[in-house]
Design a protein around this motif. Structure first.
Motif, PDB file in Angstrom:
ATOM      1  N   ASP A 150       0.833  -1.147  -0.038  1.00 20.63           N
ATOM      2  CA  ASP A 150      -0.049  -0.033   0.036  1.00 20.63           C
ATOM      3  C   ASP A 150       0.811   1.168  -0.143  1.00 20.63           C
ATOM      4  O   ASP A 150       0.614   2.240  -0.594  1.00 20.63           O
ATOM      5  CB  ASP A 150      -0.920  -0.088   1.186  1.00 20.63           C
ATOM      6  N   ARG A 151       1.749   1.261   0.719  1.00 25.57           N
ATOM      7  CA  ARG A 151       2.925   2.630   0.815  1.00 25.57           C
ATOM      8  C   ARG A 151       3.529   2.576  -0.687  1.00 25.57           C
ATOM      9  O   ARG A 151       3.636   3.794  -0.939  1.00 25.57           O
ATOM     10  CB  ARG A 151       4.003   2.152   1.600  1.00 25.57           C
ATOM     11  N   TRP A 152       3.995   1.638  -1.330  1.00 25.75           N
ATOM     12  CA  TRP A 152       4.427   1.742  -2.639  1.00 25.75           C
ATOM     13  C   TRP A 152       3.630   2.052  -3.932  1.00 25.75           C
ATOM     14  O   TRP A 152       3.906   3.049  -4.484  1.00 25.75           O
ATOM     15  CB  TRP A 152       5.151   0.443  -3.133  1.00 25.75           C
ATOM     16  N   THR A 153       2.259   1.596  -3.616  1.00 27.13           N
ATOM     17  CA  THR A 153       1.209   2.021  -4.637  1.00 27.13           C
ATOM     18  C   THR A 153       0.863   3.531  -4.272  1.00 27.13           C
ATOM     19  O   THR A 153       0.599   4.189  -5.509  1.00 27.13           O
ATOM     20  CB  THR A 153      -0.121   0.999  -4.509  1.00 27.13           C
ATOM     21  N   SER A 154       0.684   4.069  -3.249  1.00 23.53           N
ATOM     22  CA  SER A 154       0.458   5.605  -2.826  1.00 23.53           C
ATOM     23  C   SER A 154       1.815   6.490  -3.537  1.00 23.53           C
ATOM     24  O   SER A 154       1.484   7.369  -3.966  1.00 23.53           O
ATOM     25  CB  SER A 154       0.127   5.749  -1.751  1.00 23.53           C
ATOM     26  N   THR A 155       2.935   5.752  -3.478  1.00 24.50           N
ATOM     27  CA  THR A 155       3.989   6.598  -3.822  1.00 24.50           C
ATOM     28  C   THR A 155       4.319   6.561  -5.173  1.00 24.50           C
ATOM     29  O   THR A 155       4.540   7.695  -5.832  1.00 24.50           O
ATOM     30  CB  THR A 155       5.433   5.880  -2.984  1.00 24.50           C
ATOM     31  N   VAL A 156       3.977   5.535  -6.068  1.00 20.95           N
ATOM     32  CA  VAL A 156       4.118   5.363  -7.139  1.00 20.95           C
ATOM     33  C   VAL A 156       2.884   6.355  -7.977  1.00 20.95           C
ATOM     34  O   VAL A 156       3.301   7.111  -8.967  1.00 20.95           O
ATOM     35  CB  VAL A 156       4.075   3.999  -7.929  1.00 20.95           C
ATOM     36  N   ALA A 157       1.945   6.233  -7.450  1.00 19.42           N
ATOM     37  CA  ALA A 157       0.765   7.027  -7.950  1.00 19.42           C
ATOM     38  C   ALA A 157       0.967   8.361  -8.019  1.00 19.42           C
ATOM     39  O   ALA A 157       0.611   9.202  -8.929  1.00 19.42           O
ATOM     40  CB  ALA A 157      -0.565   6.858  -7.241  1.00 19.42           C
ATOM     41  N   ALA A 158       2.142   8.978  -6.952  1.00 18.14           N
ATOM     42  CA  ALA A 158       2.271  10.491  -7.113  1.00 18.14           C
ATOM     43  C   ALA A 158       3.592  10.676  -7.822  1.00 18.14           C
ATOM     44  O   ALA A 158       4.232  11.823  -7.658  1.00 18.14           O
ATOM     45  CB  ALA A 158       2.317  10.927  -5.420  1.00 18.14           C
ATOM     46  N   ALA A 159       4.308   9.706  -8.128  1.00 17.32           N
ATOM     47  CA  ALA A 159       5.472   9.922  -8.395  1.00 17.32           C
ATOM     48  C   ALA A 159       5.786  10.739  -9.870  1.00 17.32           C
ATOM     49  O   ALA A 159       4.961  10.437 -10.718  1.00 17.32           O
ATOM     50  CB  ALA A 159       6.433   8.502  -8.708  1.00 17.32           C
TER      51      ALA A 159
END
Length: 152
Positions: free
Chosen positions: A29-38
């Motif tokens: 979940d942390r990585w998906t939110s990070t990637v979505a905003a990258a």
């Protein structure tokens, strides 16, 4: 003559700490939110190769539309990958399994390689350098994170 002064202080006793809120959020979940905003071209897939998150720049690079349209699609369906031959044939299944996002899941190790993707029919192919790391939750493999850099 030298003068030495001694004093006693209270000993340092580490305090029990309360885990930060982010420690309760699963790794995926942390990585998906990070990637979505990258700002970088990157994506996260799960172990079944379903796209869980994709950056806007990755969508632009590969002609995927907006991120919401790509989420939930299998990686092989979303990206039209071709080989490096002159006529650019579609990758067969055995070659597709060797692309970095899938290889990192299968091997549970870092993976790097070149990919050739046709963004839209009639457009020239895009060659990218893909660097992938497996994502773990505890000791369990849950997906992979891939960064793409276009080769120009």
């Amino acid at each position: 003559m030298a003068h030495v002064e001694l004093s006693l202080s209270t000993p340092f006793v580490p305090q029990a700490r309360t885990p930060a809120e982010s420690e309760f959020i699963p790794s995926l979940d942390r990585w998906t939110s990070t990637v979505a905003a990258a700002a970088e071209a990157c994506l996260v897939i799960d172990t079944s190769t379903t796209i869980l998150a994709v950056s806007v720049s990755c969508c632009e690079l590969f002609g995927l539309g907006n991120p919401a349209e790509s989420i939930g699609q299998p990686l092989g369906s979303a990206l039209h990958m071709i080989d490096f031959t002159a006529d650019g044939r579609e990758l067969d299944e055995s070659d597709a399994e060797k692309i970095p996002p899938l290889l990192a899941i299968r091997s549970e190790r870092l993976s790097r390689g070149l990919l050739r993707v046709v963004p839209s029919p009639g457009e020239p192919p895009v060659t990218v350098d893909a660097i992938t790391t497996p994502l773990l939750s505890g000791d369990r493999l849950v997906g992979s994170l891939t960064f793409f850099s276009p080769i120009r």
